[in-house]
Write a protein that holds these residues in place. Structure first.
Motif, PDB file in Angstrom:
ATOM      1  N   ILE A 142      -1.882  77.474  27.757  1.00  0.00           N
ATOM      2  CA  ILE A 142      -3.302  77.890  28.588  1.00  0.00           C
ATOM      3  C   ILE A 142      -3.971  78.471  27.849  1.00  0.00           C
ATOM      4  CG2 ILE A 142      -3.852  78.517  31.213  1.00  0.00           C
ATOM      5  CD1 ILE A 142      -1.357  78.003  32.079  1.00  0.00           C
ATOM      6  N   PRO A 143      -5.324  78.174  27.266  1.00  0.00           N
ATOM      7  CA  PRO A 143      -6.274  79.086  26.209  1.00  0.00           C
ATOM      8  C   PRO A 143      -6.474  80.371  27.073  1.00  0.00           C
ATOM      9  CG  PRO A 143      -7.088  77.341  27.287  1.00  0.00           C
ATOM     10  CD  PRO A 143      -5.607  77.094  27.703  1.00  0.00           C
ATOM     11  N   THR A 144      -6.591  81.383  26.356  1.00  0.00           N
ATOM     12  CA  THR A 144      -6.952  82.629  26.753  1.00  0.00           C
ATOM     13  C   THR A 144      -8.658  82.668  27.468  1.00  0.00           C
ATOM     14  OG1 THR A 144      -7.381  83.819  24.991  1.00  0.00           O
ATOM     15  CG2 THR A 144      -5.336  84.152  26.084  1.00  0.00           C
ATOM     16  N   ASP A 145      -9.596  81.623  26.712  1.00  0.00           N
ATOM     17  CA  ASP A 145     -10.745  81.770  26.659  1.00  0.00           C
ATOM     18  C   ASP A 145     -11.028  80.988  28.461  1.00  0.00           C
ATOM     19  OD1 ASP A 145      -9.693  79.300  26.312  1.00  0.00           O
ATOM     20  OD2 ASP A 145     -11.833  78.560  25.409  1.00  0.00           O
ATOM     21  N   GLU A 146      -9.721  80.891  28.504  1.00  0.00           N
ATOM     22  CA  GLU A 146      -9.698  80.536  29.806  1.00  0.00           C
ATOM     23  C   GLU A 146      -8.856  81.043  31.312  1.00  0.00           C
ATOM     24  OE1 GLU A 146      -8.073  76.583  31.240  1.00  0.00           O
ATOM     25  OE2 GLU A 146      -9.271  75.124  29.353  1.00  0.00           O
ATOM     26  N   VAL A 147      -8.212  81.915  31.005  1.00  0.00           N
ATOM     27  CA  VAL A 147      -6.940  82.296  31.790  1.00  0.00           C
ATOM     28  C   VAL A 147      -6.809  83.878  31.053  1.00  0.00           C
ATOM     29  CG1 VAL A 147      -5.836  82.541  33.847  1.00  0.00           C
ATOM     30  CG2 VAL A 147      -6.626  80.477  33.856  1.00  0.00           C
ATOM     31  N   THR A 148      -6.605  84.446  31.318  1.00  0.00           N
ATOM     32  CA  THR A 148      -6.655  86.027  30.228  1.00  0.00           C
ATOM     33  C   THR A 148      -5.581  86.047  30.288  1.00  0.00           C
ATOM     34  OG1 THR A 148      -7.289  87.553  31.802  1.00  0.00           O
ATOM     35  CG2 THR A 148      -8.874  87.334  30.516  1.00  0.00           C
ATOM     36  N   LEU A 149      -4.470  87.022  30.152  1.00  0.00           N
ATOM     37  CA  LEU A 149      -3.387  87.414  29.698  1.00  0.00           C
ATOM     38  C   LEU A 149      -2.784  88.749  30.668  1.00  0.00           C
ATOM     39  CD1 LEU A 149      -1.953  86.904  25.693  1.00  0.00           C
ATOM     40  CD2 LEU A 149      -1.898  85.687  27.835  1.00  0.00           C
ATOM     41  N   GLU A 150      -3.786  89.536  30.673  1.00  0.00           N
ATOM     42  CA  GLU A 150      -3.329  90.421  32.063  1.00  0.00           C
ATOM     43  C   GLU A 150      -4.584  90.180  32.659  1.00  0.00           C
ATOM     44  OE1 GLU A 150      -2.534  93.568  29.112  1.00  0.00           O
ATOM     45  OE2 GLU A 150      -4.830  94.621  28.722  1.00  0.00           O
ATOM     46  N   SER A 170       1.330  87.142  35.558  1.00  0.00           N
ATOM     47  CA  SER A 170       2.350  85.581  35.287  1.00  0.00           C
ATOM     48  C   SER A 170       2.512  84.603  34.965  1.00  0.00           C
ATOM     49  CB  SER A 170       3.411  85.825  36.497  1.00  0.00           C
ATOM     50  OG  SER A 170       2.760  85.575  37.413  1.00  0.00           O
ATOM     51  N   PRO A 171       3.205  83.453  33.858  1.00  0.00           N
ATOM     52  CA  PRO A 171       2.828  82.213  34.148  1.00  0.00           C
ATOM     53  C   PRO A 171       2.369  81.226  35.007  1.00  0.00           C
ATOM     54  CG  PRO A 171       5.303  83.558  33.091  1.00  0.00           C
ATOM     55  CD  PRO A 171       4.741  84.305  33.851  1.00  0.00           C
ATOM     56  N   GLY A 172       3.202  82.368  36.640  1.00  0.00           N
ATOM     57  CA  GLY A 172       2.600  81.278  37.459  1.00  0.00           C
ATOM     58  C   GLY A 172       1.642  81.479  37.928  1.00  0.00           C
ATOM     59  N   GLU A 173       1.277  82.819  38.079  1.00  0.00           N
ATOM     60  CA  GLU A 173      -0.408  82.458  38.009  1.00  0.00           C
ATOM     61  C   GLU A 173      -1.550  82.847  37.060  1.00  0.00           C
ATOM     62  OE1 GLU A 173      -0.093  86.977  40.312  1.00  0.00           O
ATOM     63  OE2 GLU A 173       0.380  86.988  38.129  1.00  0.00           O
ATOM     64  N   ARG A 174      -0.932  81.761  36.064  1.00  0.00           N
ATOM     65  CA  ARG A 174      -2.217  81.136  35.089  1.00  0.00           C
ATOM     66  C   ARG A 174      -2.084  80.337  35.465  1.00  0.00           C
ATOM     67  NH1 ARG A 174      -1.120  81.727  29.763  1.00  0.00           N
ATOM     68  NH2 ARG A 174      -3.660  82.269  29.086  1.00  0.00           N
ATOM     69  N   GLY A 175      -0.345  79.694  35.415  1.00  0.00           N
ATOM     70  CA  GLY A 175      -0.837  78.070  36.129  1.00  0.00           C
ATOM     71  C   GLY A 175      -1.543  77.528  37.389  1.00  0.00           C
ATOM     72  N   CYS A 176      -0.786  78.168  38.018  1.00  0.00           N
ATOM     73  CA  CYS A 176      -1.962  78.086  39.005  1.00  0.00           C
ATOM     74  C   CYS A 176      -3.673  78.870  38.937  1.00  0.00           C
ATOM     75  CB  CYS A 176      -1.422  79.567  40.466  1.00  0.00           C
ATOM     76  SG  CYS A 176      -2.493  79.403  41.663  1.00  0.00           S
ATOM     77  N   SER A 177      -3.481  79.486  38.257  1.00  0.00           N
ATOM     78  CA  SER A 177      -5.517  79.465  37.786  1.00  0.00           C
ATOM     79  C   SER A 177      -6.159  78.431  36.801  1.00  0.00           C
ATOM     80  CB  SER A 177      -5.593  80.440  37.068  1.00  0.00           C
ATOM     81  OG  SER A 177      -5.678  81.596  37.587  1.00  0.00           O
ATOM     82  N   SER A 178      -4.891  77.472  35.863  1.00  0.00           N
ATOM     83  CA  SER A 178      -5.479  76.494  35.120  1.00  0.00           C
ATOM     84  C   SER A 178      -6.025  75.124  36.352  1.00  0.00           C
ATOM     85  CB  SER A 178      -4.614  76.243  34.479  1.00  0.00           C
ATOM     86  OG  SER A 178      -4.742  75.467  33.222  1.00  0.00           O
ATOM     87  N   SER A 179      -4.274  75.794  37.748  1.00  0.00           N
ATOM     88  CA  SER A 179      -5.073  73.891  38.234  1.00  0.00           C
ATOM     89  C   SER A 179      -6.094  73.878  38.911  1.00  0.00           C
ATOM     90  CB  SER A 179      -3.374  74.298  39.247  1.00  0.00           C
ATOM     91  OG  SER A 179      -2.462  74.256  38.386  1.00  0.00           O
TER      92      SER A 179
END
Length: 372
Positions: free
Chosen positions: A134-142, A175-184
């Motif tokens: 998931i690109p960080t320009d869409e969802v950050t890491l922290e 978390s990977p799940g939170e980032r995946g949720c945001s991307s979704s």
């Protein structure tokens, strides 16, 4: 000369009237706008007695269909175009669900068929944060909890909780799940823009959505009174701050609410959300912050008409970074129900949940005006 001056003044005033009318009509609900006489500015040279045919030509809304809501309002000249209000059978709907969890999609489908069978569902394959880059320009890491802490404290004060010292500002990894949720959800907003060329909204559900028996009736009432500036309508939520305003008994304007279990988003709202990327918090916090800062017009159906099939963070594929908020040795389970530990009445009741649905504000009862 005097007559010429008067005509000139009238033309100047006429040039300004559409702007004044737009301001006068902005934010009105459908019922208010239906009686709005502002902005019916006649074209130059057209006589007043010709106005009714023009109103008829543009289809001025004076009647409401017996459905979830009325069609797009386009007819009152000078007023802001109304939000699209499709009937329930015409409401485009996506359910965000991981491909590797067909059981969750099946359970959601069964619950929806029980109370809103006319919805035409489409599964939106959720982004798997464990397997997808998931690109960080869409969802950050922290993310930093500072903004969320403000509203956690407001909620605690509103409910009379004595735990303000536990809310501390920290920087946590998403978390990977939170980032995946945001991307979704980002992909759902893009779909709303792509398919909502005529302003049609998109109902976005997560696969633990559980509509209440009153779903259809309360959604119909809320949509009928929804202000014309709405970007987003929450059907399920957990309230943090006091409401910004009460529109009707069934509808309130939100300041800051949690969860993304169920909401309707309009193309203009999707455009605003996408223009503010990257998401630098859990997606529900991030959306709530936009509403709190008046960058997104968000409303809530009251009481909520979509619950969650399980308690917060139970049987979920999204690991919440907040779980580590109080440190690895904490015995506090961060959940609306289990927040206070094993001695809380809601925690004792959790063992007998069975197949019952979980209210996102499980110890709240909007019917008892706790969150009004």
């Amino acid at each position: 000369l005097g007559f010429t001056c008067c005509v000139s003044k009238l033309r100047v005033l006429s040039a300004y009237q559409p702007k004044m009318s737009e301001v006068a009509c902005r934010g009105l609900s459908e019922r208010e706008a239906a009686t709005c006489d502002m902005g019916r500015n006649l074209p130059r040279g057209q006589k007043r007695q010709q106005e009714p045919s023009k109103v008829k030509e543009h289809g001025r809304v004076t009647k409401r269909r017996t459905s979830v809501a009325s069609p797009v309002r386009r007819g009152v000249l000078g007023c802001v175009t109304d939000v699209s209000r499709p009937a329930l059978a015409d409401l485009k709907t996506v359910v965000i669900s991981l491909e590797r969890r067909p059981d969750r999609m099946q359970g959601c489908t069964e619950r929806l068929e029980k109370h809103c069978a006319e919805l035409h569902l489409e599964r939106l394959a959720a982004t798997d944060g464990r397997q997808t880059t998931i690109p960080t320009d869409e969802v950050t890491l922290e993310w930093n909890t500072a903004r969320n802490v403000i509203y956690q404290k407001q909620r605690a004060i509103r409910k009379g909780w004595n735990d303000l010292e536990t809310y501390q500002v920290r920087t946590l990894p998403l978390s990977p799940g939170e980032r995946g949720c945001s991307s979704s959800h980002i992909r759902a907003w893009r779909q709303c823009l792509e398919k909502g060329k005529n302003g049609e909204p998109l109902l976005v559900l997560e696969d633990d959505a559980a509509p209440t028996p009153e779903f259809r009736e309360r959604l119909e009432r809320a949509m009928a009174d929804l202000p014309r500036d709405a970007d987003l309508l929450y059907l399920g939520y957990s309230q943090a701050a006091d409401w910004r305003r009460e529109v009707t008994a069934d509808l309130v304007e939100s300041v800051y609410v949690w969860t993304t279990v169920a909401y309707i988003v309009w193309p203009e709202g999707a455009r605003k959300l996408l223009s503010h990327l990257p998401i630098n918090e859990p997606v529900d916090n991030w959306m709530a912050a936009m509403a709190a800062e008046n960058e997104l017009k968000a409303y809530c159906v009251r009481p909520k008409i979509v619950l969650q099939a399980d308690a917060w963070n139970v049987n979920s594929d999204v690991a919440h970074s907040d779980e580590h908020y109080w440190g690895p040795n904490s015995d506090i389970q961060h959940s609306d129900a289990l927040y206070w530990g094993p001695d809380h009445p809601e925690a004792k009741a959790s063992g007998s949940l069975g197949a019952s649905f979980w209210d996102i504000d499980s110890e709240d009862s909007e019917e008892d005006s706790v969150d009004l």
